[in-house]
Design a protein around this motif. Sequence first.
Motif, PDB file in Angstrom:
ATOM      1  N   PHE A 140     -78.774  11.588 -16.095  1.00  0.00           N
ATOM      2  CA  PHE A 140     -78.787  12.951 -15.598  1.00  0.00           C
ATOM      3  C   PHE A 140     -80.548  14.082 -15.316  1.00  0.00           C
ATOM      4  CE2 PHE A 140     -74.175  13.010 -16.046  1.00  0.00           C
ATOM      5  CZ  PHE A 140     -74.048  13.792 -14.875  1.00  0.00           C
ATOM      6  N   THR A 141     -80.837  12.959 -16.322  1.00  0.00           N
ATOM      7  CA  THR A 141     -82.330  14.284 -16.238  1.00  0.00           C
ATOM      8  C   THR A 141     -83.412  13.052 -14.606  1.00  0.00           C
ATOM      9  OG1 THR A 141     -82.369  14.473 -18.318  1.00  0.00           O
ATOM     10  CG2 THR A 141     -84.689  13.848 -17.803  1.00  0.00           C
ATOM     11  N   PHE A 146     -85.431  13.142  -9.546  1.00  0.00           N
ATOM     12  CA  PHE A 146     -85.687  12.693  -7.828  1.00  0.00           C
ATOM     13  C   PHE A 146     -85.298  13.643  -6.735  1.00  0.00           C
ATOM     14  CE2 PHE A 146     -82.648   8.295  -9.182  1.00  0.00           C
ATOM     15  CZ  PHE A 146     -83.748   8.173  -9.937  1.00  0.00           C
ATOM     16  N   ALA A 147     -84.358  15.073  -7.940  1.00  0.00           N
ATOM     17  CA  ALA A 147     -84.600  15.446  -6.937  1.00  0.00           C
ATOM     18  C   ALA A 147     -86.159  16.911  -6.869  1.00  0.00           C
ATOM     19  CB  ALA A 147     -83.677  16.183  -7.500  1.00  0.00           C
ATOM     20  N   THR A 159     -81.288  21.883  -9.780  1.00  0.00           N
ATOM     21  CA  THR A 159     -81.033  22.556 -11.558  1.00  0.00           C
ATOM     22  C   THR A 159     -79.970  23.262 -11.649  1.00  0.00           C
ATOM     23  OG1 THR A 159     -84.042  21.833 -11.181  1.00  0.00           O
ATOM     24  CG2 THR A 159     -82.903  23.288 -12.887  1.00  0.00           C
ATOM     25  N   ILE A 160     -80.067  23.888 -10.513  1.00  0.00           N
ATOM     26  CA  ILE A 160     -78.776  25.591 -10.794  1.00  0.00           C
ATOM     27  C   ILE A 160     -77.543  24.689 -10.756  1.00  0.00           C
ATOM     28  CG2 ILE A 160     -77.984  27.056  -8.975  1.00  0.00           C
ATOM     29  CD1 ILE A 160     -81.056  27.983  -8.141  1.00  0.00           C
ATOM     30  N   ALA A 161     -77.257  23.392  -9.446  1.00  0.00           N
ATOM     31  CA  ALA A 161     -76.028  23.234  -9.912  1.00  0.00           C
ATOM     32  C   ALA A 161     -75.782  22.425 -10.873  1.00  0.00           C
ATOM     33  CB  ALA A 161     -75.880  22.216  -8.474  1.00  0.00           C
ATOM     34  N   GLY A 317     -74.273  10.066  -5.669  1.00  0.00           N
ATOM     35  CA  GLY A 317     -74.417   8.774  -6.542  1.00  0.00           C
ATOM     36  C   GLY A 317     -73.994   9.307  -7.924  1.00  0.00           C
ATOM     37  N   MET A 318     -73.836  10.600  -8.354  1.00  0.00           N
ATOM     38  CA  MET A 318     -73.696  10.860  -9.651  1.00  0.00           C
ATOM     39  C   MET A 318     -72.126  10.922  -9.774  1.00  0.00           C
ATOM     40  SD  MET A 318     -76.614  13.489  -9.569  1.00  0.00           S
ATOM     41  CE  MET A 318     -75.882  14.624 -10.985  1.00  0.00           C
TER      42      MET A 318
END
Length: 346
Positions: A140-141, A146-147, A159-161, A317-318
Amino acid sequence: AGQDPSLVRPASSYVWVQAFSIAPFLVYIALRQYLQGRGMMLPPLLIVLAANVVNAALNWVLIFGKLSFPAMGIEGAAIASGLTRTFMMAALATVVISLRLHEGAWTGWARQALSPRALREVLAYGLPVGLQIGLEVWAFTLTTIFAGWLGAHALAAHTIALKIASFSFMAALGIAFACTTRVGNLIGAGHLAHADRAAWTGVALGAGAMTCFGALFVTFRHGLPALFLSGEGSADIDVITLAAGILPIAAAFQVFDGFQAVASGVLRGMGTTRPAAVINILGYYALSLPISIGLAFEHLPGGLRGLGLGLKGIWIGMAVGLAAVATLLAAWLRFRGPNRLRRRAI
């Protein structure tokens, strides 16, 4: 890692300022897990509730410079976090000692506690658990990195989501902790059929709770991100819109996230910690992260071309990775679960 320098500098400061709290926090975790293993969850619950109040007060004072303190901004937030963790450790240690919660299980220090055989046994269980949790957190990090490549607005929305999804994940994590203790105790007592029933009951509860949260994500996909921002200005509106666009995807994988969290807890209760680590490698690193990159970006290394879906591609993808992890863990529980263990000689 190719991130915006204006974000890297305060992030680095935040990490270094609160580094002193790592050791106290690890002591707190050890004490909490000890009490969990004995079914004593009320003391850490009350302390963590108090810690939230302490943390909010310290953040208000140190970030904004209240009560004659200087305004320290993000460094104030880091100091507040570090002091809160230290408070949690000191408070829980005080409760354990003053209420004598160690009696009946703590036999005192002995040479046998440091024997190579005992340490190997602890490491044999603990290292795969640490690896399994680490692999999930690191995956997740990496999606956050990527974001960041997509820009500051995409990073803020991501980050908010992720914070919203992490909040809902606490429900599944609590059920997972309960399953670890319950399944472990039942297996230790030789009640394998009961342990199997407790495992699947916990999995159903975790998936059910996360499904409810997923419904809230869809219903309030604009309102929830707005809680993090003032909503004034085009930048805030862009971030809210981006976050609202990915929350339905987060809702879709909530059920898988709840399933895999509780199933991993069941495996820890069984003392079977390695399969979850291997499954995480396959689900996140062989599927989730490559799919996220391929869907999110148009130009890929080696001259390859992706779909360029942006932030939505990362979250798709997650979702695929979590679905794969949940499916593999379900198969493991079905064929190698508590009911199919042979009683071990003690």
